[in-house]
Write a protein that holds these residues in place. Structure first.
Motif, PDB file in Angstrom:
ATOM      1  N   ALA A   2      81.968  39.361  53.914  1.00 59.26           N
ATOM      2  CA  ALA A   2      83.263  39.714  53.336  1.00 59.26           C
ATOM      3  C   ALA A   2      83.025  40.287  51.949  1.00 59.26           C
ATOM      4  O   ALA A   2      81.917  40.231  51.406  1.00 59.26           O
ATOM      5  N   GLN A   3      84.068  40.848  51.392  1.00 61.55           N
ATOM      6  CA  GLN A   3      83.968  41.399  50.047  1.00 61.55           C
ATOM      7  C   GLN A   3      83.886  40.264  49.034  1.00 61.55           C
ATOM      8  O   GLN A   3      84.678  39.319  49.061  1.00 61.55           O
ATOM      9  N   GLY A   4      82.924  40.350  48.143  1.00 70.97           N
ATOM     10  CA  GLY A   4      82.721  39.317  47.135  1.00 70.97           C
ATOM     11  C   GLY A   4      83.423  39.643  45.832  1.00 70.97           C
ATOM     12  O   GLY A   4      84.194  40.602  45.739  1.00 70.97           O
ATOM     13  N   PRO A   5      83.151  38.876  44.776  1.00 73.97           N
ATOM     14  CA  PRO A   5      83.813  39.077  43.483  1.00 73.97           C
ATOM     15  C   PRO A   5      83.306  40.319  42.767  1.00 73.97           C
ATOM     16  O   PRO A   5      82.257  40.871  43.104  1.00 73.97           O
ATOM     17  N   ASP A   6      84.049  40.752  41.785  1.00 79.16           N
ATOM     18  CA  ASP A   6      83.692  41.917  40.982  1.00 79.16           C
ATOM     19  C   ASP A   6      82.640  41.509  39.960  1.00 79.16           C
ATOM     20  O   ASP A   6      82.817  40.548  39.205  1.00 79.16           O
ATOM     21  N   SER A   7      81.531  42.238  39.927  1.00 74.15           N
ATOM     22  CA  SER A   7      80.452  41.930  38.985  1.00 74.15           C
ATOM     23  C   SER A   7      80.634  42.602  37.639  1.00 74.15           C
ATOM     24  O   SER A   7      79.937  42.293  36.687  1.00 74.15           O
ATOM     25  N   GLY A   8      81.571  43.564  37.557  1.00 74.00           N
ATOM     26  CA  GLY A   8      81.729  44.374  36.356  1.00 74.00           C
ATOM     27  C   GLY A   8      81.173  45.768  36.545  1.00 74.00           C
ATOM     28  O   GLY A   8      81.520  46.693  35.805  1.00 74.00           O
ATOM     29  N   ALA A   9      80.294  45.938  37.545  1.00 74.12           N
ATOM     30  CA  ALA A   9      79.742  47.256  37.870  1.00 74.12           C
ATOM     31  C   ALA A   9      79.872  47.529  39.363  1.00 74.12           C
ATOM     32  O   ALA A   9      79.207  48.407  39.890  1.00 74.12           O
ATOM     33  N   GLY A  10      80.716  46.779  40.022  1.00 72.11           N
ATOM     34  CA  GLY A  10      80.895  46.900  41.459  1.00 72.11           C
ATOM     35  C   GLY A  10      80.999  45.523  42.084  1.00 72.11           C
ATOM     36  O   GLY A  10      80.602  44.518  41.479  1.00 72.11           O
ATOM     37  N   ASN A  14      76.863  33.035  33.694  1.00 70.63           N
ATOM     38  CA  ASN A  14      75.697  33.919  33.615  1.00 70.63           C
ATOM     39  C   ASN A  14      75.866  35.233  34.358  1.00 70.63           C
ATOM     40  O   ASN A  14      74.887  35.953  34.571  1.00 70.63           O
ATOM     41  N   GLY A  15      77.089  35.564  34.778  1.00 66.59           N
ATOM     42  CA  GLY A  15      77.308  36.795  35.540  1.00 66.59           C
ATOM     43  C   GLY A  15      76.886  38.038  34.789  1.00 66.59           C
ATOM     44  O   GLY A  15      76.222  38.927  35.333  1.00 66.59           O
ATOM     45  N   ARG A  16      77.241  38.131  33.517  1.00 68.11           N
ATOM     46  CA  ARG A  16      76.881  39.288  32.704  1.00 68.11           C
ATOM     47  C   ARG A  16      75.371  39.366  32.491  1.00 68.11           C
ATOM     48  O   ARG A  16      74.770  40.441  32.568  1.00 68.11           O
ATOM     49  N   ALA A  17      74.755  38.197  32.234  1.00 67.77           N
ATOM     50  CA  ALA A  17      73.308  38.172  32.024  1.00 67.77           C
ATOM     51  C   ALA A  17      72.563  38.578  33.297  1.00 67.77           C
ATOM     52  O   ALA A  17      71.541  39.272  33.236  1.00 67.77           O
ATOM     53  N   LEU A  18      73.069  38.165  34.463  1.00 68.63           N
ATOM     54  CA  LEU A  18      72.439  38.538  35.729  1.00 68.63           C
ATOM     55  C   LEU A  18      72.504  40.043  35.943  1.00 68.63           C
ATOM     56  O   LEU A  18      71.512  40.669  36.357  1.00 68.63           O
ATOM     57  N   LEU A  19      73.648  40.633  35.638  1.00 67.87           N
ATOM     58  CA  LEU A  19      73.785  42.075  35.793  1.00 67.87           C
ATOM     59  C   LEU A  19      72.854  42.808  34.830  1.00 67.87           C
ATOM     60  O   LEU A  19      72.251  43.831  35.184  1.00 67.87           O
ATOM     61  N   ASP A  20      72.726  42.278  33.604  1.00 67.55           N
ATOM     62  CA  ASP A  20      71.802  42.882  32.635  1.00 67.55           C
ATOM     63  C   ASP A  20      70.356  42.773  33.115  1.00 67.55           C
ATOM     64  O   ASP A  20      69.549  43.689  32.892  1.00 67.55           O
ATOM     65  N   GLN A  21      70.020  41.671  33.759  1.00 64.75           N
ATOM     66  CA  GLN A  21      68.665  41.511  34.278  1.00 64.75           C
ATOM     67  C   GLN A  21      68.364  42.549  35.359  1.00 64.75           C
ATOM     68  O   GLN A  21      67.296  43.162  35.382  1.00 64.75           O
ATOM     69  N   ILE A  22      69.324  42.755  36.267  1.00 65.89           N
ATOM     70  CA  ILE A  22      69.138  43.751  37.322  1.00 65.89           C
ATOM     71  C   ILE A  22      69.022  45.141  36.732  1.00 65.89           C
ATOM     72  O   ILE A  22      68.157  45.943  37.125  1.00 65.89           O
ATOM     73  N   ALA A  23      69.879  45.452  35.749  1.00 61.45           N
ATOM     74  CA  ALA A  23      69.821  46.766  35.115  1.00 61.45           C
ATOM     75  C   ALA A  23      68.513  46.966  34.387  1.00 61.45           C
ATOM     76  O   ALA A  23      67.943  48.066  34.394  1.00 61.45           O
ATOM     77  N   ALA A  24      67.997  45.915  33.743  1.00 64.88           N
ATOM     78  CA  ALA A  24      66.722  46.028  33.036  1.00 64.88           C
ATOM     79  C   ALA A  24      65.572  46.253  34.007  1.00 64.88           C
ATOM     80  O   ALA A  24      64.624  46.984  33.713  1.00 64.88           O
ATOM     81  N   ALA A  25      65.658  45.636  35.198  1.00 65.70           N
ATOM     82  CA  ALA A  25      64.620  45.831  36.205  1.00 65.70           C
ATOM     83  C   ALA A  25      64.629  47.254  36.725  1.00 65.70           C
ATOM     84  O   ALA A  25      63.606  47.755  37.224  1.00 65.70           O
ATOM     85  N   ALA A  26      65.777  47.932  36.633  1.00 65.07           N
ATOM     86  CA  ALA A  26      65.901  49.304  37.114  1.00 65.07           C
ATOM     87  C   ALA A  26      65.667  50.330  36.022  1.00 65.07           C
ATOM     88  O   ALA A  26      65.621  51.529  36.313  1.00 65.07           O
ATOM     89  N   ARG A  27      65.543  49.886  34.774  1.00 70.94           N
ATOM     90  CA  ARG A  27      65.422  50.830  33.674  1.00 70.94           C
ATOM     91  C   ARG A  27      64.055  51.528  33.736  1.00 70.94           C
ATOM     92  O   ARG A  27      63.023  50.876  33.752  1.00 70.94           O
ATOM     93  N   PRO A  28      64.026  52.872  33.754  1.00 70.39           N
ATOM     94  CA  PRO A  28      62.742  53.575  33.833  1.00 70.39           C
ATOM     95  C   PRO A  28      61.973  53.514  32.528  1.00 70.39           C
ATOM     96  O   PRO A  28      62.549  53.487  31.450  1.00 70.39           O
ATOM     97  N   VAL A  29      60.658  53.472  32.648  1.00 70.50           N
ATOM     98  CA  VAL A  29      59.786  53.524  31.477  1.00 70.50           C
ATOM     99  C   VAL A  29      58.759  54.623  31.709  1.00 70.50           C
ATOM    100  O   VAL A  29      58.332  54.878  32.822  1.00 70.50           O
ATOM    101  N   GLN A  30      58.354  55.274  30.647  1.00 71.79           N
ATOM    102  CA  GLN A  30      57.376  56.375  30.746  1.00 71.79           C
ATOM    103  C   GLN A  30      55.992  55.812  30.983  1.00 71.79           C
ATOM    104  O   GLN A  30      55.601  54.817  30.363  1.00 71.79           O
ATOM    105  N   GLN A  31      55.264  56.407  31.880  1.00 70.65           N
ATOM    106  CA  GLN A  31      53.895  55.966  32.152  1.00 70.65           C
ATOM    107  C   GLN A  31      52.938  56.519  31.089  1.00 70.65           C
ATOM    108  O   GLN A  31      53.156  57.582  30.554  1.00 70.65           O
TER     109      GLN A  31
END
Length: 503
Positions: free
Chosen positions: A403-411, A486-503
């Motif tokens: 089912a549809q879950g709660p709003d995370s702030g980004a979806g 911790n909802g906001r912190a969890l979303l920040d963690q996911i976004a940080a894991a997706a943040r690109p870094v230059q090799q």
């Protein structure tokens, strides 16, 4: 060169040219044929198609190769579909697009006059596409529902939980082999071939093909019911081991033979055939400037692979990858724990890096799983049939509903209820694509393609958070408490894991 040799030489040249440009995808398809029982029929598609073309050689009398430039457009369209499949790492789309590139290329090089008598042999190549696994969940659900309903109608009490059900003397599960997908795919290919060879009227052919789709589905339901009842009536002495599969295939084989026997009552292949009138000598003469007419078709075939190489070259000039998955900083009273209670883990594979951690506030226990899929490659895709919270044949956990879950702030999250014996769990999950949390597989793939076409790096991430408890209410309360703190912190963690870094 005789016209017949010219025709089959053109067919062979098209096949070689297409495979050469799409070699990686063609190799993937052939490897699936070899290793998969479901798609092993693909090994027969090319030989059967070639035999059908040779069988129609008398209908090619008076015809010659006359390339049709209008087919450049559908070839480019199919090539673009292949390109999207490659960029989005959707193997099934790339495989299907390759088949259409081959079909349109054969029509374009041979010309419409030659393609008409060879239409079925050419279109038969589409059966070589290894597609159909997306039907597994749906067909497994229907098989389970029918089996449970039929067993109940037979007077046997049944307790059902998803794809698993219990009767007085045993436990049963509908696994992938019970879905009937193999039966359906095999029946559809063989039934279509039988309809083409046995009938001449379009109506009869379509009716038999429809029967080849419906009959194996119903036969599979009856097969599953028969297996369960044999086990029940024999107190699990038969139909619970190797003979389980033997009885199933034997029953299916009998049903298909009966279908062909009944269909044979209306066969038309023994009627006299009206031979097509040969064309005039002007039409039979090969068109002048054949190379000039084939060249645009050859370039159209190569366009998509060349475009992919350009995109890959651009990405190599801007080498980026995803950052490591950071640790989640939770708010007191939440602290990290090594709770043994959270034995569940999403069934994801092919990731670059993943992380599973557990947290408690002294009352609730919540688990967080994150998997990074930066720079996806074949076999390492985020969205694929094997990446799911609970596999259909999982021996421990059962997926109950979504089912549809709660709003995370980004979806919004996707809320999934799962169970294991007396334990319940509620899982919130989603894909992080280009700064958005999405739960649709199609939307996730679309956003990935859009990002790659815009030159953005692929830093896709999967995230899930769940709580286990004796009932759904307690599991939901645990997730709500964790989300509020911790909802906001969890979303920040996911976004940080997706943040690109230059090799």
């Amino acid at each position: 060169m005789s016209p017949l040799v010219q025709v089959f030489s053109a067919i062979a040249a098209v096949l070689v040219w297409v495979v050469a440009w799409y070699f990686g995808t063609a190799q993937e398809v052939s490897s699936i044929w070899w290793r998969s029982d479901t798609f092993a029929h693909g090994l027969l598609v090319l030989p059967i198609s070639g035999w059908l073309a040779w069988r129609n050689r008398d209908r090619l009398a008076g015809l010659s190769v006359q390339p049709s430039l209008i087919m450049v457009l559908p070839i480019l369209a199919a090539g673009f579909g292949w390109l999207l499949g490659e960029l989005a790492s959707v193997a099934s789309v790339a495989h299907a697009a390759l088949a259409f590139v081959l079909v349109f290329s054969l029509i374009g090089v041979l010309g419409f006059r030659l393609a008409r008598p060879l239409a079925f042999p050419i279109l038969f190549l589409l059966f070589g596409v290894p597609i159909g696994e997306f039907l597994l969940p749906v067909m497994m659900d229907y098989t389970a529902e029918f089996t449970v309903a039929a067993v109940r109608l037979s007077g046997v009490p049944v307790y059902q939980e998803g794809l698993h059900f219990v009767i007085p003397n045993g436990r049963w599960s509908v696994v992938e082999a019970c879905s009937g997908v193999r039966y359906l795919i095999a029946s559809l290919m063989v039934g279509t071939l039988y309809a083409y060879l046995s009938y001449r009227s379009l109506k009869r052919r379509l009716l038999f093909v429809a029967a080849a789709i419906v009959v194996p589905v119903i036969a599979n339901w009856l097969r599953a019911y028969m297996i369960v009842m044999l086990g029940y009536l024999s107190d699990n002495r038969i139909a619970t081991g190797v003979d389980h599969l033997l009885y199933g295939w034997l029953f299916f084989g009998i049903v298909i033979i009966l279908m062909f026997w009944i269909g044979g009552r209306w066969r038309e292949d023994l009627d006299p055939v009206e031979v097509d009138r040969p064309l005039s000598m002007a039409d039979a003469t090969a068109s002048r400037g054949g190379f000039a007419r084939v060249l645009p078709l050859a370039l159209a075939i190569a366009a998509a692979p060349l475009a992919l190489r350009y995109v890959e070259h651009f990405e190599l000039l801007h080498p980026e990858t995803a950052a490591s998955i950071p640790q989640l900083t939770v708010v007191a009273p939440w602290t990290e724990t090594q709770a043994s209670r959270a034995e569940f883990k999403p069934s994801f594979m092919g990731f670059r890096e993943d992380s599973l951690r557990h947290y408690t506030d002294g009352t609730h226990v919540v688990s967080v799983y994150i998997a990074s899929y930066a720079n996806q490659q074949p076999g390492h895709e985020l969205v694929q049939s094997q990446n799911t919270l609970v596999l259909p044949n999982d021996p421990h956990w059962n997926r109950l509903n979504e089912a549809q879950g709660p709003d995370s702030g980004a979806g919004r999250w996707l809320a999934t209820r799962i169970s294991r014996e007396s334990m319940k769990a509620l899982v919130w999950s989603g894909y992080w694509i280009n700064g958005r949390l999405v739960t649709s597989d199609y939307l996730a793939k679309g956003l990935l393609v859009l990002g790659r076409l815009q030159g953005h790096p692929d830093t896709s991430v999967f995230g899930a958070v769940w709580a286990s408890a004796e009932d759904d209410v307690k599991a939901g309360a645990a997730l709500q408490a964790f989300h509020q703190a911790n909802g906001r912190a969890l979303l920040d963690q996911i976004a940080a894991a997706a943040r690109p870094v230059q090799q």
